[in-house]
Scaffold this motif. Structure first.
Motif, PDB file in Angstrom:
ATOM      1  N   ARG A 160       0.833  -1.207   0.000  1.00 46.36           N
ATOM      2  CA  ARG A 160       0.000   0.000   0.000  1.00 46.36           C
ATOM      3  C   ARG A 160       0.869   1.259   0.000  1.00 46.36           C
ATOM      4  NH1 ARG A 160      -2.996  -3.115   3.893  1.00 46.36           N
ATOM      5  NH2 ARG A 160      -4.951  -3.904   2.992  1.00 46.36           N
ATOM      6  N   ILE A 161       1.972   1.227   0.757  1.00 50.89           N
ATOM      7  CA  ILE A 161       2.864   2.392   0.798  1.00 50.89           C
ATOM      8  C   ILE A 161       3.471   2.639  -0.576  1.00 50.89           C
ATOM      9  CG2 ILE A 161       5.047   3.260   1.741  1.00 50.89           C
ATOM     10  CD1 ILE A 161       4.329   1.863   4.371  1.00 50.89           C
ATOM     11  N   LEU A 162       3.960   1.563  -1.234  1.00 46.76           N
ATOM     12  CA  LEU A 162       4.547   1.702  -2.567  1.00 46.76           C
ATOM     13  C   LEU A 162       3.509   2.189  -3.577  1.00 46.76           C
ATOM     14  CD1 LEU A 162       6.748  -1.533  -2.735  1.00 46.76           C
ATOM     15  CD2 LEU A 162       7.544   0.831  -2.499  1.00 46.76           C
ATOM     16  N   ASN A 163       2.304   1.641  -3.490  1.00 47.22           N
ATOM     17  CA  ASN A 163       1.235   2.058  -4.391  1.00 47.22           C
ATOM     18  C   ASN A 163       0.873   3.521  -4.178  1.00 47.22           C
ATOM     19  OD1 ASN A 163      -0.842   1.360  -6.402  1.00 47.22           O
ATOM     20  ND2 ASN A 163      -2.265   1.792  -4.728  1.00 47.22           N
ATOM     21  N   LYS A 164       0.840   3.940  -2.920  1.00 49.38           N
ATOM     22  CA  LYS A 164       0.543   5.332  -2.594  1.00 49.38           C
ATOM     23  C   LYS A 164       1.615   6.261  -3.155  1.00 49.38           C
ATOM     24  CE  LYS A 164      -0.233   8.447   1.321  1.00 49.38           C
ATOM     25  NZ  LYS A 164      -0.222   8.573   2.798  1.00 49.38           N
ATOM     26  N   GLU A 165       2.885   5.863  -2.981  1.00 47.92           N
ATOM     27  CA  GLU A 165       3.985   6.676  -3.500  1.00 47.92           C
ATOM     28  C   GLU A 165       3.917   6.755  -5.025  1.00 47.92           C
ATOM     29  OE1 GLU A 165       7.441   4.801  -1.965  1.00 47.92           O
ATOM     30  OE2 GLU A 165       7.262   5.689   0.048  1.00 47.92           O
ATOM     31  N   ARG A 166       3.578   5.643  -5.692  1.00 49.41           N
ATOM     32  CA  ARG A 166       3.477   5.642  -7.157  1.00 49.41           C
ATOM     33  C   ARG A 166       2.359   6.555  -7.628  1.00 49.41           C
ATOM     34  NH1 ARG A 166       0.340   3.286 -10.609  1.00 49.41           N
ATOM     35  NH2 ARG A 166      -0.660   2.016  -9.010  1.00 49.41           N
ATOM     36  N   VAL A 167       1.208   6.475  -6.946  1.00 56.46           N
ATOM     37  CA  VAL A 167       0.074   7.325  -7.319  1.00 56.46           C
ATOM     38  C   VAL A 167       0.414   8.794  -7.114  1.00 56.46           C
ATOM     39  CG1 VAL A 167      -2.295   7.941  -6.726  1.00 56.46           C
ATOM     40  CG2 VAL A 167      -1.654   5.536  -6.907  1.00 56.46           C
TER      41      VAL A 167
END
Length: 280
Positions: A211-218
């Motif tokens: 979720r953290i990686l996805n949030k950073e990507r978004v």
């Protein structure tokens, strides 16, 4: 109406062990069989003795098992491990119990039930103690509470004994292995639960990282999109300025030329008049 018979959370005092030790010493000191049998009867009637394992383990008492006085040994064994129903099912196997002995055995039966369940219906108690009167049953329970072998409350509305504490009884010979197996099963269950919790923690941490990686990507995509939109907006503004203020690219007239042109066509009639006059 609820009758609260809770006597406190403290465990029974060690005076009971002291009483039992006294009878063990008397059994060791007994020089005749009749004296030993008298010690056993006294222990069975004693109001403060509710465990009998140490007395059963005395060599002189153990020798009674295969003697003509085996009933005394069996009766002591009954009080250590059995219940009132056991006695009633085979009364000929034991010595004749006095009223005090019968009442103590009923108290011990209540302890056995309290060890197995914390909520005991009156119906079960009436059956196990072979009592047909509720008031008599409640008197026996209250006596057991005051004897400090159980702590609990009597709920007369629901006809239930709620147990908060029950004194342990003697462990039958050979039962230790069953206790070990039960404890081992409990330990294995604890390990399984612990491993399951560890797996859940690892899964939760992995999901958190995703979720953290996805949030950073978004967030990065949003930043890039804003940059693109800002750049496009800037190019559009520059283009509109060129179309509005620059020279015409399609061969048309500029604004200054459009303002000058109408002045050349002013008063067409005067021009015609002048033309006619010249032709004459």
């Amino acid at each position: 109406m609820t009758q609260d018979m809770l006597l406190g959370n403290e465990e029974p005092s060690k005076s009971k062990e002291t009483f039992l030790e006294k009878f063990c010493l008397l059994a060791k000191a007994a020089t005749t069989t009749s004296a030993l049998l008298d010690v056993i009867r006294q222990a069975l009637e004693a109001p403060n003795v509710f465990v009998f394992g140490e007395l059963l383990a005395e060599p002189s008492v153990a020798q009674l098992k295969d003697s003509e006085d085996a009933k005394h040994f069996e009766t002591l064994n009954l009080f250590a491990y059995g219940t009132y129903k056991d006695y009633r099912s085979q009364p000929e196997k034991y010595i004749e119990l006095t009223p005090a002995m019968q009442k103590k055995l009923q108290h011990l039966t209540i302890v056995s039930l309290a060890i197995k369940a914390k909520s005991i219906p009156y119906a079960l108690l009436l059956s196990e103690l072979e009592i047909d009167n509720v008031r008599h049953l409640e008197d026996i329970i209250i006596e057991a509470i005051y004897a400090d072998i159980i702590h609990g409350k009597l709920f007369q509305n629901t006809r239930v004994l709620e147990v908060d504490y029950a004194q342990g009884r003697d462990i039958p010979p050979g039962y230790t292995s069953q206790i070990v197996e039960t404890l081992q099963a409990w330990v294995n269950s604890c390990y399984s639960v612990s491993n399951c919790i560890d797996m859940q923690i690892k899964y939760a941490n992995a999901e958190k990282s995703k979720r953290i990686l996805n949030k950073e990507r978004v967030e990065q995509d949003l930043i890039n999109l804003k940059k693109v939109l800002k750049s496009q907006a800037s190019d559009s503004d520059e283009s509109m300025q060129i179309d509005t203020h620059g020279p015409g690219t399609s061969g048309g007239l500029g604004q200054s030329e459009l303002r000058k042109k109408p002045s050349k066509l002013r008063n067409p009639r005067s021009a015609a008049a002048v033309g006619l006059k010249f032709s004459k």
